[in-house]
Design a protein around this motif. Structure first.
Motif, PDB file in Angstrom:
ATOM      1  N   PHE A  74       0.857  -1.185   0.000  1.00  0.00           N
ATOM      2  CA  PHE A  74       0.000   0.000   0.000  1.00  0.00           C
ATOM      3  C   PHE A  74       0.898   1.241   0.000  1.00  0.00           C
ATOM      4  N   ASP A  75       0.779   2.049  -1.025  1.00  0.00           N
ATOM      5  CA  ASP A  75       1.621   3.236  -1.211  1.00  0.00           C
ATOM      6  C   ASP A  75       0.770   4.481  -0.977  1.00  0.00           C
ATOM      7  N   GLY A  76       0.940   5.101   0.195  1.00  0.00           N
ATOM      8  CA  GLY A  76       0.109   6.238   0.567  1.00  0.00           C
ATOM      9  C   GLY A  76       0.594   7.560   0.015  1.00  0.00           C
ATOM     10  N   HIS A  77      -0.303   8.530   0.014  1.00  0.00           N
ATOM     11  CA  HIS A  77       0.044   9.902  -0.340  1.00  0.00           C
ATOM     12  C   HIS A  77      -0.770  10.849   0.527  1.00  0.00           C
ATOM     13  N   LEU A  78      -0.189  11.974   0.848  1.00  0.00           N
ATOM     14  CA  LEU A  78      -0.772  12.957   1.780  1.00  0.00           C
ATOM     15  C   LEU A  78      -0.999  12.348   3.159  1.00  0.00           C
ATOM     16  N   GLY A  79      -0.033  11.552   3.605  1.00  0.00           N
ATOM     17  CA  GLY A  79      -0.127  10.961   4.932  1.00  0.00           C
ATOM     18  C   GLY A  79      -0.099   9.450   4.907  1.00  0.00           C
ATOM     19  N   TYR A 112     -13.027  -4.043  -2.269  1.00  0.00           N
ATOM     20  CA  TYR A 112     -12.307  -2.822  -2.604  1.00  0.00           C
ATOM     21  C   TYR A 112     -13.256  -1.622  -2.532  1.00  0.00           C
ATOM     22  N   SER A 113     -14.455  -1.787  -3.094  1.00  0.00           N
ATOM     23  CA  SER A 113     -15.424  -0.690  -3.109  1.00  0.00           C
ATOM     24  C   SER A 113     -15.889  -0.340  -1.703  1.00  0.00           C
ATOM     25  N   SER A 114     -16.255  -1.345  -0.912  1.00  0.00           N
ATOM     26  CA  SER A 114     -16.757  -1.080   0.438  1.00  0.00           C
ATOM     27  C   SER A 114     -15.664  -0.506   1.333  1.00  0.00           C
ATOM     28  N   THR A 115     -14.431  -0.964   1.157  1.00  0.00           N
ATOM     29  CA  THR A 115     -13.322  -0.438   1.947  1.00  0.00           C
ATOM     30  C   THR A 115     -13.052   1.016   1.590  1.00  0.00           C
ATOM     31  N   ASP A 116     -13.137   1.333   0.309  1.00  0.00           N
ATOM     32  CA  ASP A 116     -12.966   2.727  -0.103  1.00  0.00           C
ATOM     33  C   ASP A 116     -14.027   3.610   0.546  1.00  0.00           C
ATOM     34  N   GLY A 129      -5.892  12.143   2.662  1.00  0.00           N
ATOM     35  CA  GLY A 129      -4.985  11.400   1.799  1.00  0.00           C
ATOM     36  C   GLY A 129      -5.590  10.148   1.209  1.00  0.00           C
ATOM     37  N   GLY A 130      -4.743   9.392   0.507  1.00  0.00           N
ATOM     38  CA  GLY A 130      -5.189   8.172  -0.140  1.00  0.00           C
ATOM     39  C   GLY A 130      -4.056   7.182  -0.261  1.00  0.00           C
ATOM     40  N   SER A 131      -4.295   6.139  -1.052  1.00  0.00           N
ATOM     41  CA  SER A 131      -3.279   5.101  -1.205  1.00  0.00           C
ATOM     42  C   SER A 131      -3.561   4.270  -2.441  1.00  0.00           C
ATOM     43  N   GLY A 208      -9.445   6.306  -0.968  1.00  0.00           N
ATOM     44  CA  GLY A 208      -9.458   7.583  -0.271  1.00  0.00           C
ATOM     45  C   GLY A 208      -9.441   8.774  -1.209  1.00  0.00           C
ATOM     46  N   ASP A 209      -8.651   9.816  -0.855  1.00  0.00           N
ATOM     47  CA  ASP A 209      -8.582  11.055  -1.636  1.00  0.00           C
ATOM     48  C   ASP A 209      -9.972  11.675  -1.786  1.00  0.00           C
ATOM     49  N   LYS A 210     -10.582  11.970  -0.655  1.00  0.00           N
ATOM     50  CA  LYS A 210     -11.963  12.435  -0.664  1.00  0.00           C
ATOM     51  C   LYS A 210     -12.170  13.665  -1.534  1.00  0.00           C
ATOM     52  N   ASN A 211     -11.226  14.574  -1.563  1.00  0.00           N
ATOM     53  CA  ASN A 211     -11.383  15.795  -2.342  1.00  0.00           C
ATOM     54  C   ASN A 211     -11.363  15.556  -3.849  1.00  0.00           C
ATOM     55  N   LEU A 212     -10.838  14.409  -4.270  1.00  0.00           N
ATOM     56  CA  LEU A 212     -10.775  14.074  -5.694  1.00  0.00           C
ATOM     57  C   LEU A 212     -11.680  12.901  -6.060  1.00  0.00           C
ATOM     58  N   LYS A 213     -12.398  12.353  -5.087  1.00  0.00           N
ATOM     59  CA  LYS A 213     -13.066  11.067  -5.287  1.00  0.00           C
ATOM     60  C   LYS A 213     -14.084  11.081  -6.412  1.00  0.00           C
ATOM     61  N   GLU A 214     -14.736  12.217  -6.648  1.00  0.00           N
ATOM     62  CA  GLU A 214     -15.720  12.270  -7.733  1.00  0.00           C
ATOM     63  C   GLU A 214     -15.085  11.938  -9.076  1.00  0.00           C
TER      64      GLU A 214
END
Length: 288
Positions: A74-79, A112-116, A129-131, A208-214
């Motif tokens: 798992f390679d995270g970004h923004l934390g 994958y979908s439910s975890t997201d 952040g996301g991963s 993750g990446d809630k601000n970009l999720k759309e």
């Protein structure tokens, strides 16, 4: 492929869980109970001024009369909160899907979908952040199910030939760009830089990446691969390796190294030698 109900007893000397803000370098190894599979891992912090954002899973579990090997990067970004969450929850979510026993591919997609969605619901705690993720489930040393979102990669060695089992989800690829644009987003490629979703993220799919999720997808590509006498070893690694080492190069570098821990470290050392600046994480799973 049908499997019995899951028992969560760990098997063998599987890898451990690394807590957030883990050490700048970490190596280890283990093997399954039948001694038919051995793994090793190596994680190295990159040049950025933040804690290591790469996390891994390498362990074995009994499932009724079956044996599972569970491996992931798992390679995270923004934390590091999202990759840490995935390390602790994703495989449990996959194995707890009722459909896993009859249709593991569909179960992986659902998990994958439910975890997201769980990560998005916990954004106030986990942060913005996301991963990326690449996961591999080995069933009875007969079948390998590899799933991924983002640009962490799985490469199999078959009789010395590198076979990529994952898909690099790069925003610049026509199919990924079209998906992003159809959701109302855009892909921007600044001079000297890589294509980025809305000018920000260099992968088209991520947790993750809630601000970009759309404009982002968390739908994995999944590959089912048989394990036979030609199957030598599997490499899972973050893009800190793959940015500077080609698939066949990686296979050639470690094919003659029998100890998977030494093989994983050989790959992370090579990435450092080639001036990789990112976090570098690698698991090598060797079949006997």
């Amino acid at each position: 492929m049908c499997l019995p109900r899951v028992c969560f007893r760990k098997m063998g000397k599987g890898g451990h869980s690394n807590p957030p803000n883990q050490a700048s370098a970490d190596t280890g190894k283990g093997k399954n109970q039948s001694n038919r599979v051995a793994h090793g891992y190596s994680l190295v912090k990159g040049a950025a001024n933040h804690p290591l954002e790469d996390f891994h899973v390498a362990e074995y579990r009994s499932v009724g009369n079956h044996e599972l090997g569970l491996f992931a990067i798992f390679d995270g970004h923004l934390g590091d909160s999202v990759p840490a969450y995935l390390q602790n929850h994703l495989f449990n979510n996959i194995l707890n899907e009722p459909g896993f026993f009859k249709d593991p591919v569909n179960a992986i997609k659902k998990a994958y979908s439910s975890t997201d969605q769980m990560i998005l619901d916990k954004a106030a705690v986990l942060g913005p952040g996301g991963s990326t993720a690449v996961t591999a489930i080995l069933i009875d040393v007969k079948h390998l199910l590899v799933a991924n979102i983002g640009d962490s990669r799985a490469v199999l060695s078959r009789a010395g030939t590198a076979v990529q089992l994952s898909v690099d989800h790069e925003p610049g690829k026509p199919s990924e760009r079209a998906s992003i644009q159809n959701k109302g987003g855009f892909v921007l490629n600044m001079p000297g830089d890589v294509p980025r979703v809305d000018g920000q993220l260099a992968v088209a799919r991520a947790f993750g990446d809630k601000n970009l999720k759309e404009h982002l997808s968390a739908d994995p590509d999944i590959k089912v691969e048989p394990i036979d006498l030609s199957t030598e070893f599997l490499i899972l690694a973050s893009d800190g390796l793959w940015k500077v080492v080609q698939n066949q190069e990686a296979v050639d570098l470690v094919r003659k190294i029998r100890d998977p821990k030494a093989a994983a470290k050989r790959l992370t050392d090579e990435a450092l030698t080639r001036k990789s600046k990112d976090d570098i994480s690698c698991i090598v799973v060797r079949f006997r």
